[in-house]
Design a protein around this motif. Sequence first.
Motif, PDB file in Angstrom:
ATOM      1  N   HIS A  30      -6.520  32.830   8.990  1.00  0.00           N
ATOM      2  CA  HIS A  30      -5.993  33.816  10.065  1.00  0.00           C
ATOM      3  C   HIS A  30      -6.896  34.719  10.423  1.00  0.00           C
ATOM      4  O   HIS A  30      -6.616  35.441  11.520  1.00  0.00           O
ATOM      5  CB  HIS A  30      -4.594  34.508   9.578  1.00  0.00           C
ATOM      6  CG  HIS A  30      -3.467  33.493   9.369  1.00  0.00           C
ATOM      7  ND1 HIS A  30      -2.672  33.163  10.199  1.00  0.00           N
ATOM      8  CD2 HIS A  30      -3.202  33.212   8.172  1.00  0.00           C
ATOM      9  CE1 HIS A  30      -1.618  32.362   9.461  1.00  0.00           C
ATOM     10  NE2 HIS A  30      -2.060  32.040   8.207  1.00  0.00           N
ATOM     11  N   LYS A  87      -0.113  39.102  12.276  1.00  0.00           N
ATOM     12  CA  LYS A  87      -0.655  39.976  13.295  1.00  0.00           C
ATOM     13  C   LYS A  87      -1.192  41.549  12.412  1.00  0.00           C
ATOM     14  O   LYS A  87      -0.300  42.005  11.619  1.00  0.00           O
ATOM     15  CB  LYS A  87       0.279  40.236  14.451  1.00  0.00           C
ATOM     16  CG  LYS A  87       0.471  39.030  14.980  1.00  0.00           C
ATOM     17  CD  LYS A  87       1.532  39.129  15.879  1.00  0.00           C
ATOM     18  CE  LYS A  87       1.884  37.922  16.891  1.00  0.00           C
ATOM     19  NZ  LYS A  87       3.235  38.092  17.597  1.00  0.00           N
ATOM     20  N   LYS A  88      -2.308  41.843  12.830  1.00  0.00           N
ATOM     21  CA  LYS A  88      -2.758  43.105  12.259  1.00  0.00           C
ATOM     22  C   LYS A  88      -1.529  44.146  12.420  1.00  0.00           C
ATOM     23  O   LYS A  88      -1.383  45.043  11.566  1.00  0.00           O
ATOM     24  CB  LYS A  88      -3.934  43.619  12.976  1.00  0.00           C
ATOM     25  CG  LYS A  88      -5.168  43.148  12.122  1.00  0.00           C
ATOM     26  CD  LYS A  88      -6.333  43.862  12.489  1.00  0.00           C
ATOM     27  CE  LYS A  88      -7.448  43.453  11.665  1.00  0.00           C
ATOM     28  NZ  LYS A  88      -8.843  43.871  11.999  1.00  0.00           N
ATOM     29  N   GLU A  89      -0.855  44.273  13.517  1.00  0.00           N
ATOM     30  CA  GLU A  89      -0.092  45.340  13.933  1.00  0.00           C
ATOM     31  C   GLU A  89       1.193  45.183  13.142  1.00  0.00           C
ATOM     32  O   GLU A  89       1.721  46.116  12.637  1.00  0.00           O
ATOM     33  CB  GLU A  89       0.670  45.139  15.443  1.00  0.00           C
ATOM     34  CG  GLU A  89      -0.494  45.251  16.527  1.00  0.00           C
ATOM     35  CD  GLU A  89      -1.256  44.064  16.552  1.00  0.00           C
ATOM     36  OE1 GLU A  89      -0.853  42.917  16.416  1.00  0.00           O
ATOM     37  OE2 GLU A  89      -2.624  43.928  17.067  1.00  0.00           O
ATOM     38  N   GLU A  90       1.477  44.156  12.888  1.00  0.00           N
ATOM     39  CA  GLU A  90       2.783  43.842  11.869  1.00  0.00           C
ATOM     40  C   GLU A  90       2.492  44.403  10.400  1.00  0.00           C
ATOM     41  O   GLU A  90       3.041  44.808   9.601  1.00  0.00           O
ATOM     42  CB  GLU A  90       3.228  42.418  11.926  1.00  0.00           C
ATOM     43  CG  GLU A  90       3.932  42.083  13.361  1.00  0.00           C
ATOM     44  CD  GLU A  90       4.261  40.758  13.448  1.00  0.00           C
ATOM     45  OE1 GLU A  90       3.943  39.767  12.429  1.00  0.00           O
ATOM     46  OE2 GLU A  90       4.816  40.491  14.482  1.00  0.00           O
TER      47      GLU A  90
END
Length: 130
Positions: A30, A87-90
């Motif tokens: 990822h 995802k980094k935000e998650e």
Amino acid sequence: MKELPDYMKLCFLSWYNFVNETSYDILRDHNIDILPHQRKWRYLVEARWYNSRYQPTLEEYLGNTFVTVAGPIVALYAYIYTANPIKKEELEFIENFSDIIRLAYEIFRISDDYGTSAPEQARGDVPSSV
């Protein structure tokens, strides 16, 4: 690690290898480095309390609860093994749980303490919420 008994060395190395292999797999698949997210939660506070014979207040004890019931790391692994893509935000959202989640972990900690407090007190472990 030198000070650990042999059976603990095996546990430590197993966990250490698992964390690093997982980080490698996620980075490869990822292109996201999750190692810093895995290292954020450490279980050293209770060990320091125990070794220094420190008696934490209930507020201090419950403030550390979030980590000791393994909630954050379980949520992190549940996410990284089910999300596609990661995802980094998650990942950042997982690190900043809401109060309702934090309070649920406090309930888990208190329930666990209720069931294990007698043997822990007999051993002289760090005080529990009981």
